[in-house]
Design an enzyme around this catalytic site. Sequence first.
Site, PDB file in Angstrom:
ATOM      1  N   SER A  87       0.858  -1.195   0.000  1.00 37.79           N
ATOM      2  CA  SER A  87       0.000   0.000   0.000  1.00 37.79           C
ATOM      3  C   SER A  87       0.889   1.238   0.000  1.00 37.79           C
ATOM      4  O   SER A  87       1.995   1.212   0.551  1.00 37.79           O
ATOM      5  CB  SER A  87      -0.871   0.033   1.255  1.00 37.79           C
ATOM      6  OG  SER A  87      -0.092   0.376   2.386  1.00 37.79           O
ATOM      7  N   ASP A  88       0.408   2.306  -0.620  1.00 40.55           N
ATOM      8  CA  ASP A  88       1.110   3.562  -0.372  1.00 40.55           C
ATOM      9  C   ASP A  88       0.952   3.830   1.124  1.00 40.55           C
ATOM     10  O   ASP A  88       0.064   3.275   1.779  1.00 40.55           O
ATOM     11  CB  ASP A  88       0.541   4.708  -1.229  1.00 40.55           C
ATOM     12  CG  ASP A  88       1.513   5.893  -1.281  1.00 40.55           C
ATOM     13  OD1 ASP A  88       2.478   5.912  -0.488  1.00 40.55           O
ATOM     14  OD2 ASP A  88       1.316   6.804  -2.110  1.00 40.55           O
ATOM     15  N   TRP A  89       1.818   4.679   1.648  1.00 37.81           N
ATOM     16  CA  TRP A  89       1.891   4.850   3.110  1.00 37.81           C
ATOM     17  C   TRP A  89       0.599   5.455   3.667  1.00 37.81           C
ATOM     18  O   TRP A  89       0.346   6.640   3.536  1.00 37.81           O
ATOM     19  CB  TRP A  89       3.111   5.697   3.450  1.00 37.81           C
ATOM     20  CG  TRP A  89       4.357   4.872   3.701  1.00 37.81           C
ATOM     21  CD1 TRP A  89       5.177   4.956   4.797  1.00 37.81           C
ATOM     22  CD2 TRP A  89       4.914   3.837   2.886  1.00 37.81           C
ATOM     23  NE1 TRP A  89       6.194   4.023   4.709  1.00 37.81           N
ATOM     24  CE2 TRP A  89       6.054   3.326   3.551  1.00 37.81           C
ATOM     25  CE3 TRP A  89       4.557   3.251   1.674  1.00 37.81           C
ATOM     26  CZ2 TRP A  89       6.841   2.295   3.043  1.00 37.81           C
ATOM     27  CZ3 TRP A  89       5.338   2.215   1.162  1.00 37.81           C
ATOM     28  CH2 TRP A  89       6.460   1.758   1.839  1.00 37.81           C
ATOM     29  N   GLY A  90      -0.225   4.581   4.229  1.00 37.49           N
ATOM     30  CA  GLY A  90      -1.495   5.055   4.788  1.00 37.49           C
ATOM     31  C   GLY A  90      -2.656   4.929   3.822  1.00 37.49           C
ATOM     32  O   GLY A  90      -3.701   5.531   4.031  1.00 37.49           O
ATOM     33  N   ALA A  91      -2.492   4.140   2.761  1.00 41.21           N
ATOM     34  CA  ALA A  91      -3.552   4.049   1.741  1.00 41.21           C
ATOM     35  C   ALA A  91      -4.646   3.040   2.089  1.00 41.21           C
ATOM     36  O   ALA A  91      -5.623   2.918   1.357  1.00 41.21           O
ATOM     37  CB  ALA A  91      -2.945   3.690   0.386  1.00 41.21           C
TER      38      ALA A  91
END
Length: 758
Positions: free
Chosen positions: A228-232
């Site tokens: 995941s993108d960071w916090g996605a």
Amino acid sequence: MDVKTIVGNMTLEEKAGLCSGADFWNTKAVERLGIPQMMVSDGPHGLRKQDDSGDHVGINESIKAVCFPPGVTIASSFDPELIHDVGAALGESAQAENLGVILGPAVNIKRSPLCGRNFEYLSEDPYLSAEMATALIKGIQSQGVGTSIKHYLANNQEHRRLTSDSVIDERTLREIYLPTFEKAVKEAQPWTVMCSYNRINGVYASENHRFLTEILRDEWGFEGFVISDWGAVNDRVKGIEAGLDLEMPGSFGTNDAKIVEAVQSGELDENLLDKAVGNILRIVDKWAASRNKQAVFDLEAQHEKARKAAGESMVLLKNDGTLPLRKGAKIAFIGGFAEKPRFQGGGSSHINTFRHSTALHAVEKLFGVNVVYAKGYSLTDDSVDNELLTEAKAVAESSDVAVIFAGLPDSYESEGYDRTHMNLPESHTRLIEEICQAHSDTVVVLHNGSPVEMPWIDSVDAVLEAYLGGQAVGEAVVDILFGAVNPSGKLAETFPLKLEDNPSYLYYQGEKDVVEYREGVFVGYRYYDAKKMKVLFPFGHGLSYTEFSYTNLTIGAEKITDSETVTVSVDITNTGNVAGKEVVQLYAAPSKGDAIRPVKELKGFEKVFLNPGETKTVSFTLNKRSFAYFNMAINDWFVESGKYGIEIGSSSQDIRLTGTVGLESAQELPVTYTMNSLVGDILKVPEKAASIGEIIEPMKKVFGHDEAAGRETAAEAITAEMIEAMLNYMPLRNLVSFGNGMVTFEKLEEILKKLNQQ
Ligand code: BGC
């Protein structure tokens, strides 16, 4: 590592735990099973390796590393070999720093010049973007470390990036936004794919089964893991179901617990969790097996590589002969960027460089030239500083040539937000305007990560688009200014005359979270060309200190089927006095068929080096995909039969040679005829036309056109063209009412049966 056995030996909690990061940058280790921890790090154009006090927006310090030219710059090299080489250097440093995956390349299409991260992205064109991304991934992974192609998918703006919904039709996704990921996955197998923050057509990328599993794995054969993108992550359980393997940076165990609960309650099939764990473990294992503990990297050697890459990428936009500069001339360098250049963008890609060069320093060091310098504008304030301006004018007046360093300050473009306009700061614009008035020879060097408006373009003699040049920016700029390097970069994006000309202008950023991509496939030059619009600088444009001629276009066949390929070759000659490189571009131009299509699309390019007088033959192989569009009726690529233009040029608007090739489609589009099928559509298909011939001919007479008599039998206003149009646009059912009683529904049913049988 026997992944299957290990997964079988893991507890449910261990498996759920492995699907999220141990901290900001590491996967989890499971010591009792011998699973090591693997570290990932930004990316994409240098290492941003942080310690435990990590962050994903570039705030905290990272190790000292080399900043190569960012995506916008290196894409303009149009040189896959060069970007492969830079990739290998990045991979080498990642090995030496014990990293498993570099978080890049970043490949989102430049839908609007306003996107805050355009400086990281490659191009407005999917073909160029795909070629460059694939080469970069191969380069990095050649060193036994992985990549994370990002941000999958349709993350084309920073505005509300964590909640925005990119609403895009299927054909546009297939033709514009998916191809870079598609080619990279099929040909380079990135170890990981990073899903983006946004939603696509209503569903978060991080829980989008269609994109993470059906397209990525089932269609393209992706073998790595999705991160995941960071916090996605929105809903972790849905994410596992959809194909999101690793959540980063993790949620302090909260989401792991949700996965455990979902398996225990029967909501989540444990096999899906096992799959995710297996995907992660296979890559961790691959990395562990390719660890090279002896790896070292030489910062100075990489600096030189960064210098070469920047020199090959910067774009000479305009030159009336003022460049290259003569060493003996009295030269003024004007503008704060000459001593403090902007050479990279802000956010997660920000590199802590071990050193960087400046034009002001490099000009003396490399060429022994003493320039006079004036700051011209404040580096901390955008408003005009009259004192600095006056001093700059005086310095320019006492010199033969004034080189003005201008561009966009850090605060103008960065990850996290978009630009709101395409202007330079007022202080830079005024400086350029006033120096032009005070001085006859004026060169502008631009440091910016995406297009700017240039209201002063007609007053300056030369413009070098240095973009964000990476840490060797100073040497690279003066190498080009003095002709030690002959510029060979070409624009990977269009510079419109003004922001409002951009096709996405009316819809960009959308309404709250809903962002409709209403311009469809008409992104960048696909739009400007179709509208025959004037632009400031077209896609593919870039000048050289020499000239090239194009001759002998040879197209290997007059006609091919859609399962065959055709070879196109052309001779390029350096007709000038200095050695140089030309980027030969091939565009395919579909003829007018049923589908609405751009007038031409890039389908091949090659960069060639030529000594003065030298000629080389450049060849391209075109296949079905070079001519196809994505057809929704068959949910696949389709080539309409017909003639296609082959356009060879030095830019998208400087086409030097054209030819044609015929395409014969072996594929038939499925058609079901109904009472609402149009007469014209049936007549267009030779095998079907006969089925209605017997009722159409008498109808023409009913409508007043007597072909046998060769005259119009009704009023003069009823022309043959009109009758033809009336008939062609008539659905079959209409023939009953307008056929003078000659056509019945029973008759039409019979005809339909025949039409649908054949
Ligand atoms: C960015 C990614 C980056 C990640 C880790 C996110 O904010 O969108 O591109 O790789 O942070 O730093």
